[in-house]
Scaffold this motif. Structure first.
Motif, PDB file in Angstrom:
ATOM      1  N   UNK A  16      54.572  69.059  57.024  1.00 15.18           N
ATOM      2  CA  UNK A  16      55.242  70.000  57.915  1.00 15.18           C
ATOM      3  C   UNK A  16      55.826  71.159  57.110  1.00 15.18           C
ATOM      4  N   UNK A  17      55.420  72.371  57.451  1.00 11.06           N
ATOM      5  CA  UNK A  17      55.987  73.565  56.804  1.00 11.06           C
ATOM      6  C   UNK A  17      56.302  74.581  57.905  1.00 11.06           C
ATOM      7  N   UNK A  18      57.553  74.646  58.347  1.00  7.89           N
ATOM      8  CA  UNK A  18      57.894  75.537  59.461  1.00  7.89           C
ATOM      9  C   UNK A  18      57.977  77.016  59.082  1.00  7.89           C
ATOM     10  N   UNK A  19      58.130  77.316  57.781  1.00  7.79           N
ATOM     11  CA  UNK A  19      58.297  78.724  57.374  1.00  7.79           C
ATOM     12  C   UNK A  19      57.150  79.119  56.441  1.00  7.79           C
ATOM     13  N   UNK A  20      56.065  79.512  57.056  1.00  3.79           N
ATOM     14  CA  UNK A  20      54.840  79.793  56.312  1.00  3.79           C
ATOM     15  C   UNK A  20      54.497  81.270  56.462  1.00  3.79           C
ATOM     16  N   UNK A  21      54.147  81.915  55.360  1.00  2.15           N
ATOM     17  CA  UNK A  21      53.738  83.319  55.421  1.00  2.15           C
ATOM     18  C   UNK A  21      52.315  83.454  54.888  1.00  2.15           C
ATOM     19  N   UNK A  22      51.506  84.278  55.561  1.00  4.87           N
ATOM     20  CA  UNK A  22      50.141  84.540  55.113  1.00  4.87           C
ATOM     21  C   UNK A  22      50.064  86.002  54.720  1.00  4.87           C
ATOM     22  N   UNK A  23      49.469  86.268  53.570  1.00  7.28           N
ATOM     23  CA  UNK A  23      49.305  87.664  53.153  1.00  7.28           C
ATOM     24  C   UNK A  23      47.844  87.883  52.766  1.00  7.28           C
ATOM     25  N   UNK A  36      40.210  64.272  41.387  1.00  6.90           N
ATOM     26  CA  UNK A  36      41.269  63.270  41.493  1.00  6.90           C
ATOM     27  C   UNK A  36      41.497  62.859  42.950  1.00  6.90           C
ATOM     28  N   UNK A  37      42.030  61.672  43.137  1.00  9.81           N
ATOM     29  CA  UNK A  37      42.450  61.227  44.483  1.00  9.81           C
ATOM     30  C   UNK A  37      43.964  61.201  44.511  1.00  9.81           C
ATOM     31  N   UNK A  38      44.543  61.843  45.500  1.00  8.29           N
ATOM     32  CA  UNK A  38      46.003  61.885  45.611  1.00  8.29           C
ATOM     33  C   UNK A  38      46.443  61.249  46.920  1.00  8.29           C
ATOM     34  N   UNK A  39      47.648  60.738  46.920  1.00  6.49           N
ATOM     35  CA  UNK A  39      48.279  60.281  48.163  1.00  6.49           C
ATOM     36  C   UNK A  39      49.606  61.002  48.266  1.00  6.49           C
ATOM     37  N   UNK A  40      49.741  61.849  49.256  1.00  2.00           N
ATOM     38  CA  UNK A  40      50.986  62.598  49.407  1.00  2.00           C
ATOM     39  C   UNK A  40      51.768  62.051  50.590  1.00  2.00           C
ATOM     40  N   UNK A  41      53.023  61.718  50.349  1.00  2.00           N
ATOM     41  CA  UNK A  41      53.840  61.246  51.467  1.00  2.00           C
ATOM     42  C   UNK A  41      54.898  62.285  51.836  1.00  2.00           C
ATOM     43  N   UNK A  42      54.979  63.366  51.053  1.00  2.00           N
ATOM     44  CA  UNK A  42      55.939  64.423  51.397  1.00  2.00           C
ATOM     45  C   UNK A  42      55.384  65.770  50.947  1.00  2.00           C
ATOM     46  N   UNK A  43      55.931  66.825  51.537  1.00  2.00           N
ATOM     47  CA  UNK A  43      55.516  68.176  51.167  1.00  2.00           C
ATOM     48  C   UNK A  43      55.864  68.440  49.692  1.00  2.00           C
ATOM     49  N   UNK A  44      57.013  67.944  49.235  1.00  2.00           N
ATOM     50  CA  UNK A  44      57.444  68.198  47.859  1.00  2.00           C
ATOM     51  C   UNK A  44      56.452  67.601  46.864  1.00  2.00           C
ATOM     52  N   UNK A  45      55.987  66.384  47.177  1.00  2.00           N
ATOM     53  CA  UNK A  45      54.994  65.721  46.313  1.00  2.00           C
ATOM     54  C   UNK A  45      53.719  66.561  46.228  1.00  2.00           C
ATOM     55  N   UNK A  47      61.056  84.236  46.712  1.00  2.00           N
ATOM     56  CA  UNK A  47      61.707  82.938  46.948  1.00  2.00           C
ATOM     57  C   UNK A  47      60.833  81.853  47.548  1.00  2.00           C
ATOM     58  N   UNK A  48      59.502  82.056  47.581  1.00  2.00           N
ATOM     59  CA  UNK A  48      58.628  81.007  48.116  1.00  2.00           C
ATOM     60  C   UNK A  48      58.667  79.796  47.197  1.00  2.00           C
ATOM     61  N   UNK A  49      58.600  78.589  47.787  1.00  2.00           N
ATOM     62  CA  UNK A  49      58.624  77.399  46.925  1.00  2.00           C
ATOM     63  C   UNK A  49      57.218  76.881  46.618  1.00  2.00           C
ATOM     64  N   UNK A  50      56.207  77.375  47.319  1.00  2.00           N
ATOM     65  CA  UNK A  50      54.815  77.040  47.000  1.00  2.00           C
ATOM     66  C   UNK A  50      53.947  78.212  47.434  1.00  2.00           C
ATOM     67  N   UNK A  51      53.038  78.635  46.550  1.00  2.00           N
ATOM     68  CA  UNK A  51      52.179  79.799  46.813  1.00  2.00           C
ATOM     69  C   UNK A  51      50.773  79.480  46.315  1.00  2.00           C
ATOM     70  N   UNK A  52      49.757  79.727  47.149  1.00  2.00           N
ATOM     71  CA  UNK A  52      48.374  79.469  46.711  1.00  2.00           C
ATOM     72  C   UNK A  52      47.390  80.262  47.564  1.00  2.00           C
ATOM     73  N   UNK A 110      46.496  84.650  50.865  1.00  2.00           N
ATOM     74  CA  UNK A 110      47.410  83.794  50.109  1.00  2.00           C
ATOM     75  C   UNK A 110      48.437  83.247  51.095  1.00  2.00           C
ATOM     76  N   UNK A 111      48.726  81.928  51.002  1.00  2.00           N
ATOM     77  CA  UNK A 111      49.791  81.351  51.843  1.00  2.00           C
ATOM     78  C   UNK A 111      51.019  81.076  50.979  1.00  2.00           C
ATOM     79  N   UNK A 112      52.188  81.110  51.618  1.00  4.33           N
ATOM     80  CA  UNK A 112      53.432  80.819  50.898  1.00  4.33           C
ATOM     81  C   UNK A 112      54.358  80.037  51.811  1.00  4.33           C
ATOM     82  N   UNK A 113      54.963  78.989  51.269  1.00  5.42           N
ATOM     83  CA  UNK A 113      55.935  78.193  52.023  1.00  5.42           C
ATOM     84  C   UNK A 113      57.326  78.616  51.583  1.00  5.42           C
ATOM     85  N   UNK A 114      58.167  79.001  52.550  1.00  7.07           N
ATOM     86  CA  UNK A 114      59.547  79.397  52.258  1.00  7.07           C
ATOM     87  C   UNK A 114      60.514  78.290  52.667  1.00  7.07           C
TER      88      UNK A 114
END
Ligand code: C5P
Length: 296
Positions: free
Chosen positions: A164-171, A199-208, A239-244, A252-256
């Motif tokens: 869940x990322x409620x504050x997402x910006x697309x540029x 690699x195989x990942x298992x993510x249980x949270x956005x931070x992970x 101030x985005x905490x994740x950008x890719x 490019x998307x960014x999570x604030x």
């Protein structure tokens, strides 16, 4: 019966590209996410199959014949059902073209889902996934929506717990980057012997997840469109905490972390020549509930 539909766009939270396969595609491991940005489609029964596109922004180059994935999807379903069917389709484009947001693929998947109902075809999800795979590597994901892994060519879809990322910006730099060109640059620049296994990942949270984000196609897309790197730097400074970069670019998307920072970034970047869009993630249940609205 009339079906009004939403074809939501996607971003890739992660995109790892592996070796070139014998079929000419690459091995992928990608985590897809549907987001709140959508094209609108309207389907009504008709004698023949036809498409009308409403598109104030980009329509000049959009075909309305069987070069369009929407018509390809309808033709594919007719072929599968082996009976004459007709539909009049209206498509209002909002998702930027060639931006790594999967707009054309989303339209095609939604067409399969809508016509499955309109034409009372009753095809199973499994069958729809296999038809979707014939239309393109990103199409099967849109049968499911939410957060999901795409493996193999990108078409082996496995649902994952919603991120869940409620504050997402697309540029988007308002420059198209051709997917096939990005992949061929990847082949040219990647040393086959040093190719790591995916690699195989298992993510249980956005931070992970945010600790692991990576797009193997980023360096190649940035060489073609240097603005991508500029956009990433700006978003991080704001101030985005994740950008890719999404998919093969150029969006490019960014999570604030907050609505305030999202709004400030939007105001700042909207003054540039780029296309800036506020969005949020769409979970699988919201996706499944809101893509098709059937009326008499
Ligand atoms: O499947 P789709 O038509 O969306 O793929 C577009 C292009 O992206 C392919 O022609 C290929 O160049 C590249 N691609 C790839 N490997 C994948 C998916 C896409 O090389 N797994």
């Amino acid at each position: 019966m009339i079906i009004n539909a939403r074809a939501y766009a996607k971003i890739n939270w992660l995109l790892e590209v592996g070796s070139l396969r014998e079929d000419g595609y690459h091995e992928l491991s990608t985590l897809f996410q549907t987001i709140d940005l959508y094209d609108e489609l309207r389907f009504s029964l008709s004698k023949d199959i036809s498409l009308k596109i409403i598109d104030p922004n980009f329509s000049a180059n959009l075909p309305i014949d069987n070069k369009n994935l929407v018509i390809k999807a309808a033709d594919l379903l007719v072929n599968e059902l082996d009976r004459k069917q007709g539909v009049s389709i209206q498509l209002k484009k909002t998702i930027p073209l060639g931006g790594g947001l999967g707009g054309g693929s989303a339209d095609a998947a939604i067409t399969l889902l809508a016509l499955n109902q309109l034409w009372k075809a009753n095809l199973s999800q499994e069958k729809l996934l296999s038809l979707a795979a014939k239309l393109g590597s990103d199409v099967p994901f849109f049968i499911l929506g939410g957060t999901a892994w795409g493996k193999g060519r990108g078409i082996d879809i496995t649902a994952q717990q919603d991120i869940d990322a409620p504050y997402l910006l697309l540029v988007n730099p308002r420059q198209e980057v051709a997917t096939s060109r990005v992949y061929s640059e990847f082949d040219r620049l990647t040393n086959k012997d040093q190719m790591s296994t995916l690699a195989t990942y298992f993510f249980t949270s956005a931070e992970m997840l945010f600790a692991k984000i990576k797009n193997s196609l980023s360096p190649m897309a940035k060489a073609i469109c240097p603005q991508i790197a500029t956009i990433e730097t700006k978003l991080t400074e704001l101030g985005a905490k994740a950008v890719l970069m999404s998919g093969s670019g150029a969006t490019v998307w960014a999570v604030f972390p907050s609505a305030l920072l999202l709004e400030q970034a939007f105001e700042t970047l909207n003054k540039c020549e780029w296309l800036v869009i506020k969005s949020r993630t769409i979970s699988r249940s919201e996706y499944q509930q809101s893509i098709l609205k059937v009326s008499d």
